[in-house]
Motif scaffolding. Sequence first.
Motif, PDB file in Angstrom:
ATOM      1  N   SER A  67     -20.635 -59.562 -90.323  1.00  0.00           N
ATOM      2  CA  SER A  67     -19.867 -59.451 -89.094  1.00  0.00           C
ATOM      3  C   SER A  67     -18.479 -60.022 -89.340  1.00  0.00           C
ATOM      4  O   SER A  67     -18.301 -60.910 -90.162  1.00  0.00           O
ATOM      5  N   THR A  68     -17.517 -59.496 -88.603  1.00  0.00           N
ATOM      6  CA  THR A  68     -16.149 -59.992 -88.732  1.00  0.00           C
ATOM      7  C   THR A  68     -16.062 -61.435 -88.275  1.00  0.00           C
ATOM      8  O   THR A  68     -15.332 -62.235 -88.851  1.00  0.00           O
ATOM      9  N   SER A  93     -14.840 -52.238 -78.565  1.00  0.00           N
ATOM     10  CA  SER A  93     -16.169 -52.454 -79.124  1.00  0.00           C
ATOM     11  C   SER A  93     -16.045 -53.244 -80.424  1.00  0.00           C
ATOM     12  O   SER A  93     -15.070 -53.100 -81.161  1.00  0.00           O
ATOM     13  N   ASN A  94     -17.053 -54.052 -80.704  1.00  0.00           N
ATOM     14  CA  ASN A  94     -17.084 -54.772 -81.980  1.00  0.00           C
ATOM     15  C   ASN A  94     -17.205 -53.823 -83.160  1.00  0.00           C
ATOM     16  O   ASN A  94     -17.023 -54.213 -84.298  1.00  0.00           O
ATOM     17  N   ARG A  95     -17.537 -52.585 -82.879  1.00  0.00           N
ATOM     18  CA  ARG A  95     -17.663 -51.590 -83.945  1.00  0.00           C
ATOM     19  C   ARG A  95     -16.442 -50.675 -84.017  1.00  0.00           C
ATOM     20  O   ARG A  95     -16.482 -49.622 -84.615  1.00  0.00           O
ATOM     21  N   SER A  96     -15.357 -51.087 -83.400  1.00  0.00           N
ATOM     22  CA  SER A  96     -14.130 -50.302 -83.428  1.00  0.00           C
ATOM     23  C   SER A  96     -13.652 -50.120 -84.860  1.00  0.00           C
ATOM     24  O   SER A  96     -13.812 -51.009 -85.702  1.00  0.00           O
ATOM     25  N   THR A  97     -13.062 -48.979 -85.114  1.00  0.00           N
ATOM     26  CA  THR A  97     -12.545 -48.662 -86.440  1.00  0.00           C
ATOM     27  C   THR A  97     -11.033 -48.545 -86.354  1.00  0.00           C
ATOM     28  O   THR A  97     -10.506 -47.941 -85.431  1.00  0.00           O
ATOM     29  N   PHE A  98     -10.357 -49.123 -87.318  1.00  0.00           N
ATOM     30  CA  PHE A  98      -8.908 -49.100 -87.358  1.00  0.00           C
ATOM     31  C   PHE A  98      -8.432 -48.396 -88.618  1.00  0.00           C
ATOM     32  O   PHE A  98      -9.085 -48.441 -89.652  1.00  0.00           O
ATOM     33  N   ARG A  99      -7.279 -47.762 -88.528  1.00  0.00           N
ATOM     34  CA  ARG A  99      -6.626 -47.168 -89.694  1.00  0.00           C
ATOM     35  C   ARG A  99      -5.325 -47.928 -89.895  1.00  0.00           C
ATOM     36  O   ARG A  99      -4.570 -48.145 -88.954  1.00  0.00           O
ATOM     37  N   VAL A 151      -9.449 -56.997 -80.541  1.00  0.00           N
ATOM     38  CA  VAL A 151     -10.685 -56.451 -79.985  1.00  0.00           C
ATOM     39  C   VAL A 151     -10.986 -57.104 -78.642  1.00  0.00           C
ATOM     40  O   VAL A 151     -11.304 -56.425 -77.660  1.00  0.00           O
ATOM     41  N   ALA A 152     -10.853 -58.432 -78.583  1.00  0.00           N
ATOM     42  CA  ALA A 152     -11.130 -59.150 -77.335  1.00  0.00           C
ATOM     43  C   ALA A 152     -10.095 -58.811 -76.260  1.00  0.00           C
ATOM     44  O   ALA A 152     -10.452 -58.550 -75.106  1.00  0.00           O
TER      45      ALA A 152
END
Length: 132
Positions: A58-59, A23-29, A17-18
């Motif tokens: 939070s992650t 975005s901190n709200r990114s979604t991954f599959r 992410v960094a």
Amino acid sequence: MLIGFGVGFSAAILERVAREGLSNRSTFRLKAASESDMHCVGWLSFMQTKGTDNAPPSTENLQRVIAKVSKDLAASGPTTMKFWHKFHSREVETLERSETSPDRLNLFLAQLEQAKLRGARLAVEATLLLEN
């Protein structure tokens, strides 16, 4: 297995992410995740949404908590003393007290490291789902 996987997976996701400016709200599959991997991700999701402390989910919070647990496990191995007994008696769990042999501790640490690597690999291979 859960702790090791969680440390590797969450650290790799946060790094990704960094690095990619996501975005901190990114979604991954996840790609090609085994049933065991999905179990681990489900556990992480549960820990993140239900909270590992009083902070909002939070992650970053989750990663700090499981990294601390992993560090403690790597230092002393898994404990066999019941938490409340340890808490009330103020006894310190030691390798000798837990009856964990050095060979079993080395095996445990190898499995912990393998789980970390598996979690990190899965996070690196995950596909980002673009938000519309």
